[in-house]
Design a protein around this motif. Structure first.
Motif, short mmCIF file in Angstrom:
data_model
loop_
_atom_site.label_atom_id
_atom_site.label_comp_id
_atom_site.label_asym_id
_atom_site.label_seq_id
_atom_site.Cartn_x
_atom_site.Cartn_y
_atom_site.Cartn_z
N GLY A 26 0.77 -1.24 0.00
CA GLY A 26 0.00 0.00 0.00
C GLY A 26 0.80 1.28 0.00
N GLN A 27 2.12 1.19 -0.07
CA GLN A 27 2.91 2.41 -0.13
C GLN A 27 2.87 2.99 -1.54
OE1 GLN A 27 6.73 0.79 1.50
NE2 GLN A 27 6.61 2.68 2.71
N THR A 28 2.92 4.31 -1.62
CA THR A 28 3.03 4.97 -2.92
C THR A 28 4.51 5.09 -3.26
OG1 THR A 28 3.18 7.20 -2.00
CG2 THR A 28 0.96 6.34 -2.47
N LEU A 29 4.79 5.46 -4.49
CA LEU A 29 6.18 5.69 -4.87
C LEU A 29 6.76 6.83 -4.06
CD1 LEU A 29 5.98 5.26 -8.76
CD2 LEU A 29 6.89 3.64 -7.09
N ALA A 30 5.95 7.84 -3.76
CA ALA A 30 6.42 8.96 -2.92
C ALA A 30 6.76 8.47 -1.52
CB ALA A 30 5.36 10.05 -2.87
N ASP A 31 5.92 7.59 -0.96
CA ASP A 31 6.19 7.03 0.36
C ASP A 31 7.53 6.28 0.38
OD1 ASP A 31 3.68 7.90 1.27
OD2 ASP A 31 2.72 5.97 0.86
N ILE A 32 7.75 5.50 -0.67
CA ILE A 32 8.97 4.71 -0.75
C ILE A 32 10.18 5.64 -0.83
CG2 ILE A 32 10.27 3.05 -2.16
CD1 ILE A 32 7.43 1.99 -3.06
N ALA A 33 10.09 6.67 -1.67
CA ALA A 33 11.19 7.61 -1.81
C ALA A 33 11.47 8.32 -0.49
CB ALA A 33 10.88 8.64 -2.89
N LEU A 34 10.44 8.79 0.18
CA LEU A 34 10.62 9.52 1.44
C LEU A 34 11.17 8.61 2.53
CD1 LEU A 34 7.42 11.76 1.37
CD2 LEU A 34 9.78 12.44 0.90
N THR A 35 10.74 7.36 2.56
CA THR A 35 11.26 6.39 3.52
C THR A 35 12.77 6.22 3.35
OG1 THR A 35 9.17 5.19 3.60
CG2 THR A 35 11.13 3.97 4.27
N ASN A 36 13.21 6.30 2.11
CA ASN A 36 14.64 6.13 1.80
C ASN A 36 15.38 7.46 1.67
OD1 ASN A 36 14.74 3.20 1.64
ND2 ASN A 36 13.35 3.47 -0.08
N LYS A 37 14.76 8.51 2.22
CA LYS A 37 15.37 9.85 2.23
C LYS A 37 15.71 10.33 0.83
CE LYS A 37 17.21 9.46 6.93
NZ LYS A 37 16.63 8.26 7.37
N ARG A 38 14.77 10.12 -0.09
CA ARG A 38 14.92 10.56 -1.48
C ARG A 38 13.81 11.56 -1.79
NH1 ARG A 38 18.65 7.23 -4.32
NH2 ARG A 38 19.90 6.33 -2.67
N ASP A 39 14.00 12.32 -2.84
CA ASP A 39 13.05 13.33 -3.25
C ASP A 39 11.95 12.70 -4.12
OD1 ASP A 39 11.77 15.70 -3.95
OD2 ASP A 39 13.30 16.30 -5.40
N ALA A 40 10.72 12.78 -3.66
CA ALA A 40 9.60 12.21 -4.41
C ALA A 40 9.41 12.92 -5.75
CB ALA A 40 8.31 12.28 -3.58
N GLN A 41 9.70 14.22 -5.80
CA GLN A 41 9.56 14.95 -7.06
C GLN A 41 10.54 14.42 -8.10
OE1 GLN A 41 7.13 17.16 -7.90
NE2 GLN A 41 8.00 17.00 -9.96
N ALA A 42 11.68 13.91 -7.67
CA ALA A 42 12.65 13.32 -8.61
C ALA A 42 12.06 12.09 -9.29
CB ALA A 42 13.93 12.96 -7.88
N VAL A 43 11.21 11.36 -8.59
CA VAL A 43 10.54 10.20 -9.17
C VAL A 43 9.58 10.66 -10.27
CG1 VAL A 43 9.05 8.21 -8.72
CG2 VAL A 43 10.75 8.90 -7.03
#
Length: 131
Positions: free
Chosen positions: A70-87
């Protein structure tokens, strides 16, 4: 099925429909089809690697499990300290490249190209952020 999964699936279906090669509707010899298939596989692997790196995950399985849970790609990026906008930027760039290729191959019209391109960022952002 929850809303996030529906959005992700719809985005993936859109990407697949945009990414279809123009050879689907025409005849092609076996050598060309084989060369094209290996090029597409290489391109897909490269895109997968870029996405995994941008999200900060180490494998497709890790990405699949997170999406399945149920995680979004943004959730995954933020969990890994990455920028969701980069995705979003990465996926828009990849899909724009596919659109450019389809326009060059004349498998879509200029009007179709412009319509797809106009909504691309919004559709991808909705998918990445699960809205």
């Amino acid at each position: 099925m929850n809303r996030k999964r529906i959005i992700i699936i719809c985005t993936l279906l859109m990407a697949l429909s945009i990414g279809q090669s123009s050879t689907w509707g025409s005849r092609a010899n076996a050598a060309f089809a084989s060369a094209r298939a290996s090029q597409v596989q290489d391109d897909d692997a490269s895109k997968d690697d870029e996405l995994l790196e941008t999200l900060g995950v180490s494998s497709e399985e890790q990405l699949y499990d997170a999406l399945y849970n149920g995680q979004t790609l943004a959730d995954i990026a933020l969990t890994n300290k990455r920028d969701a906008q980069a995705v979003v930027d990465l996926q828009v760039a990849q899909l724009t490249k596919q659109l450019d290729q389809r326009l060059a191959n004349k498998s879509i019209t200029l009007e179709q190209y412009q319509a797809h391109k106009a909504e691309l960022t919004q559709v991808v952002a909705k998918s990445v952020f699960g809205q």
